[in-house]
Design a protein around this motif. Structure first.
Motif, PDB file in Angstrom:
ATOM      1  N   ASN A  40       4.505   8.748  16.967  1.00  0.00           N
ATOM      2  CA  ASN A  40       3.080   8.749  16.618  1.00  0.00           C
ATOM      3  C   ASN A  40       2.419   7.396  16.862  1.00  0.00           C
ATOM      4  OD1 ASN A  40       3.234  11.478  15.627  1.00  0.00           O
ATOM      5  ND2 ASN A  40       4.261  10.662  13.797  1.00  0.00           N
ATOM      6  N   TYR A  41       1.098   7.393  16.700  1.00  0.00           N
ATOM      7  CA  TYR A  41       0.334   6.156  16.872  1.00  0.00           C
ATOM      8  C   TYR A  41       0.484   5.267  15.642  1.00  0.00           C
ATOM      9  CZ  TYR A  41      -2.192   8.139  20.871  1.00  0.00           C
ATOM     10  OH  TYR A  41      -2.550   8.679  22.084  1.00  0.00           O
ATOM     11  N   TRP A  46       2.243   7.791  10.497  1.00  0.00           N
ATOM     12  CA  TRP A  46       2.695   9.085   9.994  1.00  0.00           C
ATOM     13  C   TRP A  46       4.141   9.309  10.416  1.00  0.00           C
ATOM     14  CZ3 TRP A  46       0.845  12.532   6.632  1.00  0.00           C
ATOM     15  CH2 TRP A  46       1.457  13.789   6.576  1.00  0.00           C
ATOM     16  N   SER A  92      -0.971   1.895  13.402  1.00  0.00           N
ATOM     17  CA  SER A  92      -2.156   1.106  13.122  1.00  0.00           C
ATOM     18  C   SER A  92      -1.761  -0.110  12.290  1.00  0.00           C
ATOM     19  CB  SER A  92      -3.220   1.943  12.393  1.00  0.00           C
ATOM     20  OG  SER A  92      -2.687   2.573  11.247  1.00  0.00           O
ATOM     21  N   LEU A 124       0.832  -1.196   0.000  1.00  0.00           N
ATOM     22  CA  LEU A 124       0.000   0.000   0.000  1.00  0.00           C
ATOM     23  C   LEU A 124       0.870   1.251   0.000  1.00  0.00           C
ATOM     24  CD1 LEU A 124      -2.401  -1.235   2.802  1.00  0.00           C
ATOM     25  CD2 LEU A 124      -2.982  -1.075   0.376  1.00  0.00           C
ATOM     26  N   PRO A 176       5.100  13.348  -0.625  1.00  0.00           N
ATOM     27  CA  PRO A 176       6.124  14.155  -1.307  1.00  0.00           C
ATOM     28  C   PRO A 176       6.542  13.588  -2.653  1.00  0.00           C
ATOM     29  CG  PRO A 176       6.635  13.960   1.022  1.00  0.00           C
ATOM     30  CD  PRO A 176       5.472  13.048   0.766  1.00  0.00           C
ATOM     31  N   ALA A 198      -2.708  12.169   8.831  1.00  0.00           N
ATOM     32  CA  ALA A 198      -3.262  10.858   8.536  1.00  0.00           C
ATOM     33  C   ALA A 198      -2.911   9.977   9.724  1.00  0.00           C
ATOM     34  CB  ALA A 198      -2.695  10.290   7.246  1.00  0.00           C
ATOM     35  N   ASP A 199      -3.888   9.270  10.212  1.00  0.00           N
ATOM     36  CA  ASP A 199      -3.623   8.472  11.412  1.00  0.00           C
ATOM     37  C   ASP A 199      -3.976   7.018  11.166  1.00  0.00           C
ATOM     38  OD1 ASP A 199      -4.674   7.307  14.203  1.00  0.00           O
ATOM     39  OD2 ASP A 199      -3.113   8.793  14.570  1.00  0.00           O
ATOM     40  N   SER A 237       6.736  12.105  10.993  1.00  0.00           N
ATOM     41  CA  SER A 237       6.723  13.557  11.200  1.00  0.00           C
ATOM     42  C   SER A 237       7.917  14.247  10.553  1.00  0.00           C
ATOM     43  CB  SER A 237       6.697  13.856  12.699  1.00  0.00           C
ATOM     44  OG  SER A 237       5.495  13.386  13.269  1.00  0.00           O
ATOM     45  N   LEU A 256       9.349  13.221   7.530  1.00  0.00           N
ATOM     46  CA  LEU A 256       9.122  13.193   6.095  1.00  0.00           C
ATOM     47  C   LEU A 256       7.764  13.761   5.705  1.00  0.00           C
ATOM     48  CD1 LEU A 256      10.573   9.641   5.373  1.00  0.00           C
ATOM     49  CD2 LEU A 256      11.685  11.859   5.021  1.00  0.00           C
ATOM     50  N   SER A 257       6.926  14.060   6.700  1.00  0.00           N
ATOM     51  CA  SER A 257       5.567  14.591   6.470  1.00  0.00           C
ATOM     52  C   SER A 257       4.802  13.734   5.477  1.00  0.00           C
ATOM     53  CB  SER A 257       5.634  16.038   5.981  1.00  0.00           C
ATOM     54  OG  SER A 257       6.155  16.860   6.989  1.00  0.00           O
ATOM     55  N   ALA A 258       4.754  12.465   5.766  1.00  0.00           N
ATOM     56  CA  ALA A 258       4.033  11.525   4.911  1.00  0.00           C
ATOM     57  C   ALA A 258       3.619  10.321   5.742  1.00  0.00           C
ATOM     58  CB  ALA A 258       4.896  11.081   3.742  1.00  0.00           C
ATOM     59  N   TYR A 259       2.599   9.659   5.241  1.00  0.00           N
ATOM     60  CA  TYR A 259       2.135   8.430   5.892  1.00  0.00           C
ATOM     61  C   TYR A 259       2.770   7.253   5.174  1.00  0.00           C
ATOM     62  CZ  TYR A 259      -1.085   5.231   8.229  1.00  0.00           C
ATOM     63  OH  TYR A 259      -1.633   4.242   9.015  1.00  0.00           O
ATOM     64  N   PHE A 266       3.123   2.910   4.914  1.00  0.00           N
ATOM     65  CA  PHE A 266       2.750   1.553   5.259  1.00  0.00           C
ATOM     66  C   PHE A 266       4.020   0.711   5.308  1.00  0.00           C
ATOM     67  CE2 PHE A 266      -1.788   1.720   5.197  1.00  0.00           C
ATOM     68  CZ  PHE A 266      -2.099   2.756   4.337  1.00  0.00           C
ATOM     69  N   GLY A 267       3.968  -0.337   6.101  1.00  0.00           N
ATOM     70  CA  GLY A 267       5.087  -1.251   6.149  1.00  0.00           C
ATOM     71  C   GLY A 267       5.178  -2.081   4.882  1.00  0.00           C
ATOM     72  N   TRP A 321       0.377   5.522   0.508  1.00  0.00           N
ATOM     73  CA  TRP A 321      -0.455   6.685   0.796  1.00  0.00           C
ATOM     74  C   TRP A 321      -0.227   7.742  -0.275  1.00  0.00           C
ATOM     75  CZ3 TRP A 321       1.320  11.662   2.558  1.00  0.00           C
ATOM     76  CH2 TRP A 321       0.304  12.520   2.988  1.00  0.00           C
TER      77      TRP A 321
END
Lengths: 123, 110
Positions: free
Chosen positions: B32-33, B92, B35, A47, A63, A107-108, B94, B96-99, B101-102, A49
């Motif tokens: 951050n958290y 997230w 998921s 996936l 980015p 995004a969380d 912080s 790189l200001s991006a989300y 996924f693994g 984002w």
């Protein structure tokens, strides 16, 4: 119950502009409680984002895609959209629209997902 | 290129427990958290764990999450054949200001 439904072109040619729309039912995109966004998944890969948009219009983009990406909201039709310019084969993926609860970060966690739409870029 | 590293695969017999690790750094997991998401082949990912260790309604308590320092773990107890899927961590970053996924972990029930 919240439902998200993507719509898009399916098949595209390199250098074209991708336009996807996510129509939301069962909830309002004008809420201050959630962000709306896009995630994609190339065939057989992880996936990724793409970006997030907030009801007040704030946007947060990956980015790596930022220079080609525009996201927008249409509150009158309760839908949000993605535009990705100059697509290449590397943009071939299933594109999901998603919802994320507003937290300290743009995004969380993504608690609602659309069914996804496959976009194939091929000459 | 993800900032989160997961093992490509884990496996165990039915009824056993598996743990899936997700390794990051001080700008993501350390801040951050996290998921976790479950994805069966050809289907939509589903949220399993959020805020490090909370389960959405409907997710059985066989699934658990934890975090320590710059690593997180998804645990699955009482493994079932129906748990065979790909599992992703997400967070997230912080810096790189991006989300992100693994890299995904495939769970196989032996």
């Amino acid at each position: 119950q919240l439902q998200l439904q993507e719509s898009g072109p399916g098949l595209m040619k390199p250098s074209e502009t991708l336009s996807l729309t996510c129509t939301v039912s069962g909830g309002s995109i004008s809420t201050n409680d959630y962000y709306w966004g896009w995630i994609r998944q190339p065939p057989g890969k992880a996936l990724e984002w793409i970006g997030t948009i907030y009801s007040r219009g704030s946007t947060f983009y990956n980015p790596s895609l930022k220079s080609r990406l525009i996201m927008s909201l249409d509150t009158s039709k309760n839908r949000f959209s993605l535009i990705l310019t100059s697509v290449t084969a590397a943009d071939t993926a299933v594109y999901y629209c998603v919802r994320s609860r507003v937290k300290a970060t743009p995004a969380d966690h993504f608690d609602s997902w659309g069914q996804g739409t496959l976009v194939t870029v091929s000459s | 290129q993800s900032v989160l590293t997961q093992p490509p695969s884990v496996s165990a017999a039915p009824g056993q427990k598996v743990s899936i690790s997700c390794s990051g750094n001080s700008s993501n997991i350390g801040l951050n958290y996290i998921s976790w998401y479950q994805q069966f082949p050809g289907t939509v990912p589903k949220l399993l764990i959020y805020d490090n260790n909370k389960r959405p309604s409907g997710i059985p308590d066989r699934f658990s999450g934890s975090k320590s320092g710059t690593s997180a773990t998804l645990g699955i107890t009482g493994l079932q054949t129906g748990d065979e899927a790909d599992y992703y961590c997400g967070i997230w970053d912080s810096s790189l200001s991006a989300y992100f996924f693994g890299t995904a972990t495939k769970v196989t029930v032996l």
